[in-house]
Each structure stands twice: as C-alpha cells, then as structure tokens.
Design an enzyme around this catalytic site. Sequence first.
Site, PDB file in Angstrom:
ATOM      1  N   SER A 165       0.877  -1.181   0.000  1.00  0.00           N
ATOM      2  CA  SER A 165       0.000   0.000   0.000  1.00  0.00           C
ATOM      3  C   SER A 165       0.912   1.228   0.000  1.00  0.00           C
ATOM      4  O   SER A 165       1.263   1.755   1.045  1.00  0.00           O
ATOM      5  CB  SER A 165      -0.903  -0.011   1.229  1.00  0.00           C
ATOM      6  OG  SER A 165      -1.672  -1.179   1.267  1.00  0.00           O
ATOM      7  N   LYS A 207      -6.693   2.258  -3.051  1.00  0.00           N
ATOM      8  CA  LYS A 207      -6.409   1.471  -1.839  1.00  0.00           C
ATOM      9  C   LYS A 207      -6.377   2.370  -0.602  1.00  0.00           C
ATOM     10  O   LYS A 207      -6.969   2.052   0.434  1.00  0.00           O
ATOM     11  CB  LYS A 207      -5.068   0.745  -2.000  1.00  0.00           C
ATOM     12  CG  LYS A 207      -4.507   0.121  -0.743  1.00  0.00           C
ATOM     13  CD  LYS A 207      -5.400  -0.972  -0.194  1.00  0.00           C
ATOM     14  CE  LYS A 207      -5.055  -1.303   1.246  1.00  0.00           C
ATOM     15  NZ  LYS A 207      -5.949  -2.293   1.828  1.00  0.00           N
TER      16      LYS A 207
HETATM   17  P1  NAD Z   1       4.481  -6.947   7.484  1.00  0.00           P
HETATM   18  O1  NAD Z   1       5.168  -5.922   8.335  1.00  0.00           O
HETATM   19  O2  NAD Z   1       3.937  -8.163   8.127  1.00  0.00           O
HETATM   20  O3  NAD Z   1       5.462  -7.419   6.296  1.00  0.00           O
HETATM   21  C1  NAD Z   1       6.390  -6.593   5.671  1.00  0.00           C
HETATM   22  C2  NAD Z   1       7.627  -7.437   5.440  1.00  0.00           C
HETATM   23  O4  NAD Z   1       8.598  -6.655   4.736  1.00  0.00           O
HETATM   24  C3  NAD Z   1       8.293  -7.883   6.751  1.00  0.00           C
HETATM   25  O5  NAD Z   1       8.448  -9.290   6.762  1.00  0.00           O
HETATM   26  C4  NAD Z   1       9.641  -7.172   6.744  1.00  0.00           C
HETATM   27  O6  NAD Z   1      10.672  -7.930   7.356  1.00  0.00           O
HETATM   28  C5  NAD Z   1       9.876  -6.999   5.259  1.00  0.00           C
HETATM   29  N1  NAD Z   1      10.803  -5.948   4.931  1.00  0.00           N
HETATM   30  C6  NAD Z   1      10.887  -4.701   5.472  1.00  0.00           C
HETATM   31  N2  NAD Z   1      11.875  -4.014   4.873  1.00  0.00           N
HETATM   32  C7  NAD Z   1      12.413  -4.836   3.930  1.00  0.00           C
HETATM   33  C8  NAD Z   1      13.466  -4.692   2.990  1.00  0.00           C
HETATM   34  N3  NAD Z   1      14.150  -3.554   2.880  1.00  0.00           N
HETATM   35  N4  NAD Z   1      13.755  -5.739   2.185  1.00  0.00           N
HETATM   36  C9  NAD Z   1      13.066  -6.912   2.288  1.00  0.00           C
HETATM   37  N5  NAD Z   1      12.063  -7.109   3.176  1.00  0.00           N
HETATM   38  C10 NAD Z   1      11.749  -6.080   3.968  1.00  0.00           C
HETATM   39  O7  NAD Z   1       3.344  -6.145   6.700  1.00  0.00           O
HETATM   40  P2  NAD Z   1       2.077  -6.759   5.935  1.00  0.00           P
HETATM   41  O8  NAD Z   1       0.923  -6.734   6.872  1.00  0.00           O
HETATM   42  O9  NAD Z   1       2.482  -8.000   5.228  1.00  0.00           O
HETATM   43  O10 NAD Z   1       1.815  -5.572   4.898  1.00  0.00           O
HETATM   44  C11 NAD Z   1       2.585  -5.426   3.711  1.00  0.00           C
HETATM   45  C12 NAD Z   1       1.916  -4.338   2.870  1.00  0.00           C
HETATM   46  O11 NAD Z   1       0.582  -4.747   2.573  1.00  0.00           O
HETATM   47  C13 NAD Z   1       1.813  -2.985   3.577  1.00  0.00           C
HETATM   48  O12 NAD Z   1       1.992  -1.954   2.645  1.00  0.00           O
HETATM   49  C14 NAD Z   1       0.396  -2.993   4.133  1.00  0.00           C
HETATM   50  O13 NAD Z   1      -0.112  -1.689   4.310  1.00  0.00           O
HETATM   51  C15 NAD Z   1      -0.329  -3.769   3.049  1.00  0.00           C
HETATM   52  N6  NAD Z   1      -1.553  -4.495   3.454  1.00  0.00           N
HETATM   53  C16 NAD Z   1      -1.591  -5.240   4.589  1.00  0.00           C
HETATM   54  C17 NAD Z   1      -2.767  -5.925   4.908  1.00  0.00           C
HETATM   55  C18 NAD Z   1      -2.889  -6.775   6.155  1.00  0.00           C
HETATM   56  O14 NAD Z   1      -4.014  -7.164   6.493  1.00  0.00           O
HETATM   57  N7  NAD Z   1      -1.790  -7.113   6.840  1.00  0.00           N
HETATM   58  C19 NAD Z   1      -3.884  -5.852   4.068  1.00  0.00           C
HETATM   59  C20 NAD Z   1      -3.789  -5.109   2.894  1.00  0.00           C
HETATM   60  C21 NAD Z   1      -2.610  -4.435   2.598  1.00  0.00           C
END
Ligand code: NAD
Length: 286
Positions: A94, A168
Amino acid sequence: MPETVAFIGLGNMGGPMSARLVRAGYRVVGFDVAAQARQALADAGGTAAPDLAGAVRAASVIVLMLPNSAVVEATVRDPRFVAAPGTIVVDMSSSEPLRTRALAVELAQRGVTLVDAPVSGGVSRARSGELTIMTGGEPADLGRVEPVLAHLGTTTRAGAVGSGHAVKALNNLLSATHLLVTCEAMVAGERFGLDPRTMLSIFNSSSGRSGSTENKWPNYILPGTYDSGFGLRLMLKDMRIATGLADQVGAPDPLGHAATDLWTQAAEALEDSADHTEIVTWLRKD
Ligand code: NAD
C-alpha cells in the site's frame, strides 16, 4: 521451465501470497530482511534467496509486498536490485500514488516497467486467494501480470499507474473511519447494558453494517484476540496517504482528518506492534 517470480517482502501478507504462487506452480524466489520470513517461504516449497540480488536475478516478474513507499524506493534503488530490461515490477504494497508514478518514470529509464496492485482482504483472504486486487498501469503491462495475480484474488483495473494505490488508500480511510465509529457505538451500547452480539446482529441486518460490524468486531474484537494481522501503524499510514491525496487535489476531507488525528493518538498510546483492531482498547481507556 516454469516462470520465475521474485517475491520481496514475506511478512503477514507476502508470506501466504508467495506460498500460493508456489502451489500454483511458479518458481518463487523470495527475499525478506527477516530470516524467519525467508525460512517460512522455504518451508512452503519456495526458494529463499540470501540477499536481494539472488531473488531479483532470474525473475521476469518481481512482486513487492513491503511496508511503504520509502521501503519500496530503497529496495528498487538498491545496487543489488539488478532487474533485466523487460522485467515487470508489481508493487502490491500500500504505497503512495504520486511516489509510485514518479518511481515508474525512474524505472522506465532502466527499461523496467512498474505497475501497482495493492490488495484488500487481509491475511485470511491472502491465504485463501480471495484478495481484492486494484491495479494501476498500462493495459498491456497489466495483461502480463494478471495471470500471476489470478492466483491471489480478483483484479480490477483502476486506471493509469498509481491508480491502484490511490483507491487502496481511500478504501482504508473508509475502513478505519467506520471501524472507529463502530467502536464508539459498541462501547456506548455496552455501557447502556446492551449485549454486544445482539447489537452486531441488529447492525448487520440494518443500515449501520460494514466490514467492521460483519468481520472485525465478531472475529477479532469480541473474542479479544486482536489478531487480524494488519498493524495499526500500517492503517494510519494509509489514512495519511488518503488525506494527503485529498488535500493535493483540493477535495474536502474534514472527517478524514479528524479520524486520522484520533488514530494518531491511538498509535502514540499503543505498542508499536498493535493490531489495528486494538483501536477499541485505546477508546475504552478514555
Ligand atoms: P508486514 O510488516 O507483516 O510485512 C512486511 C515485510 O517486509 C516484513 O516481513 C519485513 O521484514 C519486510 N521488509 C521490510 N523491509 C524490507 C526490505 N528492505 N527488504 C526486504 N524485506 C523487507 O506487513 P504486511 O501486513 O504483510 O503488509 C505489507 C503491505 O501490505 C503494507 O503496505 C500494508 O499496508 C499492506 N496491506 C496489509 C494488509 C494486512 O491485512 N496485513 C492488508 C492489505 C494491505
């Protein structure tokens, strides 16, 4: 030889999404800074690369599922992100729509195409492959990635690059705002002496129903588990993107700003790791 998909960001969402692509028959090479997330991909039958270069190298499609635009930009600008010309990058995070547009121009100079494909539906729908996916990009570019996205959910083309990220953020402004007012109504009803399950049942067949009354309250708040898998800070990030977008285009958004201010106070009061459904615990303390 199956198509190789690189998957960068194997967290709450990227973990189950990448596992689905493995099960669909793609060769998935993933990278995450967290060793535990890399191990989960290996356990699911994918290949965990030890660094970014190892994931990106052989892929024709590179999916990003990272926290925000800053991390997305840092990732594609990293010298180890060596994508061959003709590669297509799909930012499913997002991210911020205007930054996405600028990044698409920057990547095009390297012969790499960027499309945006953020999702709604949360961790449970990431697992089941029933995400709502909203895309932005040129139709021909979207056509190239839609066969991959089909294993993750249902795709709707929103417009030019950045359009998926715009809709989004606006969706999550709606979601956060109705969750907060649902919490206010539920707490008021509880203090009046109403049964919360009865209230939800009535709301859900009345005009006050929403994803907050149909899903978040019964599944994560009433049981007290607060385990939706979507962090409160990620929700606040999306609200700020949406109000920023409204301000940039001169759209009136007084309620959006008021809701964002309240979520900001909750974020300051709660743990960094708080789930977004914990907004009710902040409200109850007042
Ligand atoms: P999360 O924090 O669980 O996952 C993000 C991952 O990215 C982590 O595992 C982290 O270690 C990794 N990361 C961070 N920096 C990094 C880098 N430089 N290189 C490689 N990996 C790296 O977050 P999430 O809940 O999976 O959300 C991910 C995206 O999806 C966000 O933008 C969030 O807003 C969006 N989103 C989340 C949900 C939800 O329900 N969790 C729903 C829709 C959208």
